[in-house]
Structure formats: C-alpha cells, structure tokens
Enzyme design. Structure first.
Site, mmCIF file in Angstrom:
data_model
loop_
_atom_site.group_PDB
_atom_site.id
_atom_site.type_symbol
_atom_site.label_atom_id
_atom_site.label_comp_id
_atom_site.label_asym_id
_atom_site.label_seq_id
_atom_site.Cartn_x
_atom_site.Cartn_y
_atom_site.Cartn_z
ATOM 1 C CB CYS A 1 -29.678 32.581 -6.203
ATOM 2 S SG CYS A 1 -30.560 33.405 -7.543
ATOM 3 N NE ARG B 134 8.998 -4.362 7.091
ATOM 4 C CZ ARG B 134 10.018 -3.960 6.346
ATOM 5 N NH1 ARG B 134 10.714 -4.828 5.661
ATOM 6 N NH2 ARG B 134 10.329 -2.689 6.288
ATOM 7 C CE LYS C 264 3.444 -4.490 -0.804
ATOM 8 N NZ LYS C 264 2.985 -3.796 0.398
#
Length: 679
Positions: A435, A146, A125
């Site tokens: 640090c 569409r 798809k």
DNA sequence: CCGCCTCGAGGTCT
DNA sequence: CTCGAGGCGG
C-alpha cells in the site's frame, strides 16, 4: 621392495596378548569416562594412540580380536541385510496418558489391592529408537531393534559403534544373561551438524533427530554408523539370568555401575502426588534438553508389585507414558487476514481454529506472502499442520490435501489496502504487495511504533495499544507530534491513569537528546536498519550533510550500494519528509554528532564475531560494544568468514553452524583473554 | 553470478 | 529466533 614390517599372521607372544588385554581395558575405561561421565582423564590424542596400537596388534594377530574390543566401534564391512531377532521377552509398548486425570486414574487402578505405600520411578521418555542389548557373561553379543515387539532386526555391528555403551559390563561378577533395554538417540546438536554436512554434500537432510538416529542405526555398513553421533540411554531390562534386583532404584544403580548412561532426570521412589510436579518441570525444561523428549515414563517402583500387576495383551499394567503436549497439531484454516506493515507491505496471516501446540494455544500464523501461499497451495478452509519447532513462532507446515471436501476457496491478495482502501502496488520483480498511500493509518501506526521502539528513539510506554489510540484520535499524525503530547491528553486515553501518563511524557522528554543513528533508523527509510544507520552516522556526522548528499557520495560509503543510495536520496528529496524533520527539530529534538571513530586498541581489526547464547557476565550488548571498540565487527549469522563465535549458555543453531564450519568457538573467558592479548 | 549480509516480518506469554 | 527477500561486493 619394502620388507614386511612385521611377521604377519604368526602366533602372538604372551606379552602381546597381555598388552592387548590391557589396551582393551584402558580404552574401554577412557571411553566410559569420556562419553558416559563426561570427565576424561586423558587427551583425545593419547586415546587415539592407544586405539591405533590395539588396532595394529589385532591386525597382526586376528586371534586377539574379541567381541568386546573397542576397535569394533569403528564399524565393520557392510551386511547384505539385517537378520531377524526373536525377543525372548517381548518389547512392549506403554499405555499413554495425556493429562493429570489419566495419570491419577492409573494410580487408582494400581492402588486397588495394594496395601501400604505406593511409589513410582519417573524418567523422560526419549523420542528415539528402542533397542534391546543382550549381554552374555558380561559381553555384548547381540543387539536388536524393537520391530513389532516380538521380532526385531539384528543391529549388533551398528550398536557396537555407539560410544557411550559398554561392550562389556563394568561389574565384577556379570550375570549369565542380561538384556538391557533403552533408546538409541541423536542429540540436537549432532543432528544439525549432520544435516548441514548432508546438505552440503547434496544429500537429503533428515526430518528430525529421531529419523536421523533411525537411519544411522539401520545402515548396512556399520562404518557409516560409527561416524554418526549416536548415544544409548538405558531404562529397563528384558531377559535376566543370575541377577536379582527388587526395585527401580536398584535397577538404575545397577545400570549406572555397569557403565550405562541413564537420563540425569530419572528419579526413583517418588510418591504419586509428586509426579505431576515433576511432569510440569520436565515440560518446562523440554526445549532446553539435548535430546528430544516426548513425555515422561512412570513405573511402579517395586518389582514384586510389577510382577503381580502383570500385563494386558499389549502393555504392562505397571507403567505409563504421560505424553507431552504435541509440538505439531492439525487445525482448520478459518480465513486469511491481511495486515499492513510499516513499509506498507501486505502480509497474509492465517486465522486458525485455536489449537494447542507445545502447550500454548495458537490461533494465528504468518503466511509471509502470496508466493508462499501458492507454493504450499494453501486454501481457505483447509486442514493444515501447525508446528512450533524449536522456537516460539508457529508456522503452517503443510496442507492435508486428502481432507479437502471441495468447499475450500482460493485466496486472492486484495488489490486495495484493507485499511485505507487505496490501490496496492506490486513492484517489478518484487514478491511483496504494498500500500503506497502516505496517509494509510495502518502504516502510520507502525511507523510511529518503529520510531519509538527500543533501537530507535527508545520511548518507554509507547506500546501498540497506545499508539493506535493516539493515531485514531488524530493526536499523532507525525513523529513531531509525539514530542508535543502532554500528560492531560495522554490521561484521556483508555487504560491510562495520570501517573502513567506523566511517566510517558517524561520518557518522551528524556529522548529529546538522541544520537544520529537512532534518529536515522527511526525514520524508517527502506533498507536502512540499525547497522546501515550507524555506518552512515560515521560518514555524515550531521543531518544537514546527509540530507544534502547526492547519490554518488552516498554510494561511495562502504556497505551502501545504488539501491540504498537512491532510497535515501529519494527520502530526503521529498518535501513532506524534510518538513517532518524540520518539525522534529523545532519540537526540541537534538542530535548528538556522530562519534568519531575511537582510537586506541584496534586489536580486533578485520575480525568478525558472532555472539550466541547467554554469557555468564557480559550482556550481549556489552560484548558487542567491546568488540566494536576494539575495531572488530559483530555479525548476526555464522559463515566461513566468521573469525570467532562467542558462545554462552543455551547456544543454538549458530553454535552448530560454527562447529560444522570449523569456526573457533570462545566462551566468555576465552573471549576476554582474546581482548586482553595484544595479538 | 554467488555468497554473505542486513532488513523486515511474524506468536504467545510474562 | 528464524526465515525469505533482496542488496552489496568480489
């Protein structure tokens, strides 16, 4: 005054009419071979020549223009807007399934009332723009999006510019009417190249290939559409007159023969029990496909049965979209953990409510640094979008602000190291917080791991867990301690048998002889990576030379500037570091002298290469060695200064970058030819 | 100042 | 593999 080259707008001769017809025919065959079959029979230049000849003929005699002329592929002047197109058969959406159970429920529903064998077609798809193409008597007359399924937009001019669809069906006896349905797509490469050029032009890039395809298809000026790398993949039919097909297999075969591209992964007549396996394969291959795929479409094979099953109000009962796991997911940011890295940098990491993204469970994601957190306004307790785009590394894309309920808290970078408790430092002009304790166990663990890592001393078996234990139990405090480990001590560690303990001891022992650059890199001096370590190895040969070098002689090395020089001198001027090195040598470490530059073929002198993808024969390292041996340089990313990109299988973004910058691209064979030639 | 480059950091699964 | 930070060199 120049006289008109040709009599304009006259009647064309019969000869010219025939020539135009022949050209149209040839051009459409060649473009079919090129774009659909990927098997051209003429050169691009020859194609262009034919194309221009037809364009010229049509320009002189407009009556020669036809609706299926390949010249329409270059686009037409802008439209004022899109027309509405009524779909004679509605373009329905599909029912979705998200797991195997839902797939078998679908099969079960169909099986009721079906005697005998039940078969399905499967196909990927595509995540593109659904369109319907109307062919009347074989000629493409209308194309529509569409839209809402009933009414779409007329995009005929734009669709005609798509190179891999037929403007005229390639069948002897075309049906009176055929609507072919499918997806308009842009492939990943084309998308990236397009975005690169848009960014260069100062235009906003498209978010994904789907948007790029949509934006390109909905251009009012189809000449712009023509420049975009769009493709069409057919998967079904709408209205049909004068054609009878009885199964998906026949449909696929017909569409192929008519000149359409179909997904190579489409298969027909599969028994349902095979479908989950095919699904798993598609999920597997998903990332390596040229096009974005968001699931698998499953359709009933037999058209009679499709008709009998019919439709619900919005979806056909004979088809199913089995979706892939989402690549983007929403989850809650539970808290922010702070990690301390090798260099002492504090990195905030988001701890997430575990969530599935693209088939894996994600529970952590880096937030990089405080700037990033502020920029995205990330707060503890926020709902966030997680993405695992293209690659593996998950990231927090953005916060969903409207889902805040006020309970979220703002994160603050700690001012003490979360591991050793010493005060942290933020250097002037730096984003990172560090640090700086020399005894911080978190840093020590990371430093040891770095020292033992592949590009450094390459001690097999020195993984995260083992190093943590060795440091926590006080067995390893310095690099040299690694060389003093013995099998009984290692065997006392968790999950460590005598066998693996002795293997590791041997692995460590084997590394007592090492090269200059491995050791230098392994020390973990700031800004000194593999590359810099190698450069320094060529200039300074021995560690004594390097340790006693002053800033000026360091900075005089090509590729080393003041910051690096200072960092190196600073490192070696510290007593504890000199002691550590001394201890390493005392423990038996030997450094081979830096290799002198090899003489011989220097035919790649001054050339910069970038390697991407998997080469068929050579490993990446082999290729690198070949290039360096011939005097060339290997870079990590493509730029205008790159001489060649050597690309193999699965080449990624570097390949596209090379395309967009017009950098020559070699495959392994071409690369070897280049090496063999003496230029 | 800018473009190019290197460094260093980060997930998950196998 | 990818990204940001920051160093190098023109």
């Amino acid at each position: 005054m120049e006289k008109p080259l040709k009599e304009s707008k006259g009647q064309c001769s019969e000869e010219e009419r025939q020539r135009a017809a022949l050209l149209r025919n040839d051009l459409s065959r060649h473009s079919y071979r090129y774009y659909v079959l990927d098997d051209p029979e003429i050169t691009d230049a020859a194609y262009d020549a034919l194309f221009r000849e037809l364009q010229e003929l049509e320009g002189r005699f407009p009556e020669l223009k036809t609706q299926d002329s390949p010249t329409l592929r270059v686009g037409a002047p802008p439209l004022s807007g899109f027309s509405s197109v009524f779909h004679r058969l509605p373009m329905l959406s599909l029912e979705n399934a998200f797991d195997e159970g839902e797939f078998f429920a679908f099969v079960q529903r169909i099986r009721k009332g079906v005697a005998g064998e039940l078969l399905f077609s499967v196909e990927p798809k595509f995540d593109g723009i659904a369109v319907s193409l109307r062919y009347e008597n074989g000629v493409l007359t209308e194309a529509a999006t569409r839209g809402d399924g009933l009414v779409g937009e007329g995009v005929t001019e734009n669709v005609r510019t798509i190179a891999n669809l037929p403007l005229r069906l390639r069948v002897e006896d075309p049906p009176a009417v055929l609507e072919v349905r499918g997806e308009v797509l842009m492939d990943r490469k084309g998308f990236k190249v397009l975005n690169l050029s848009r960014e260069k032009a100062g235009e906003a890039p498209f978010a994904n290939p789907r948007n790029a395809a949509s934006g390109s298809l909905r251009q009012l000026d189809s000449r712009i559409t023509a420049t975009r790398p769009l493709r069409f993949f057919a998967h079904g039919m709408g209205e049909v007159e004068g054609l009878f097909l009885s199964s998906m297999a026949e449909l696929f075969a017909f569409l192929r023969s008519a000149g359409f591209a179909l997904s190579p992964l489409a298969q027909s007549a599969m028994p349902p029990e095979k479908v989950p396996q095919i699904y798993a394969e598609m999920v597997e291959r998903r990332e390596s496909l040229d096009y974005e795929v968001d699931g698998m479409v499953i359709k009933v094979e037999d058209f009679d049965l499709q008709t009998r099953l019919g439709m619900t109000s919005r979806t056909p009962r004979w088809a199913l979209a089995w979706k892939f796991p989402a690549m983007e997911a929403r989850t809650r940011l539970e808290r922010i953990e702070v990690q301390v890295g090798r260099t002492g940098v504090l990195t905030p990491v988001a701890i997430l409510t575990p969530v599935e993204v693209g088939g894996v469970t994600v529970s952590r994601a880096t937030l990089h640094n405080m700037d990033e957190i502020l920029r995205k306004d990330i707060r503890i307790g926020d709902q966030v979008f997680i993405q695992r785009a293209g690659d593996v590394i998950p990231k927090v894309v953005k916060v969903i602000e409207h889902l805040r309920d006020g309970s979220e808290t703002i994160f603050q970078m700690p001012d003490h190291c979360p591991v050793c408790g010493s005060l942290v430092v933020q250097e002037e002009g730096e984003v990172a917080v560090r640090c700086v304790s020399v005894t911080c166990p978190a840093q020590l663990k990371e430093k040891i791991r770095h020292f033992a890592s592949k590009p450094a001393l390459d001690m097999d078996g020195m993984g995260e867990k083992l190093v943590a234990q060795l440091v926590d139990r006080g067995l390893v405090k310095t690099f040299a301690d690694l060389f003093c480990l013995d099998a009984p001590a290692l065997a006392a560690m968790d999950r460590m048998g005598e066998k693996s303990a002795s293997n590791i001891v041997r692995a460590i022992h084997d590394r007592k002889k090492t090269s200059f650059h491995r050791l230098l890199y392994g020390l973990g001096i700031r800004h000194v990576g593999v590359h810099t370590a190698k450069i320094l190895g060529q200039r300074f040969r021995t560690f004594e030379d390097l340790m006693d070098a002053d800033v000026e002689s360091l900075a005089s090395v090509e590729g080393v500037g003041p910051v690096l020089a200072e960092a190196i001198r600073d490192y070696f001027s510290r007593e504890e570091n000199r002691e550590a090195l001394k201890a390493l040598f005392a423990a038996g470490l030997e450094v081979e002298e830096g290799e002198a530059k090899t003489e011989g073929n220097r035919q790649l002198e001054g050339k910069t290469f970038v390697i991407t993808g998997i080469l068929p024969v050579l490993s990446r390292k082999d290729a690198q060695d070949l290039i360096t041996a011939a005097g060339g340089r290997v870079a990590g990313s493509v730029s205008a200064k790159t001489s060649y990109v050597v690309a193999g299988e699965k080449a990624g973004s570097k390949y596209e970058k090379a395309l967009s910058l017009n950098v020559p691209i070699l495959d392994e064979e071409g690369f070897k030819k280049l090496l063999a030639s003496d230029m």
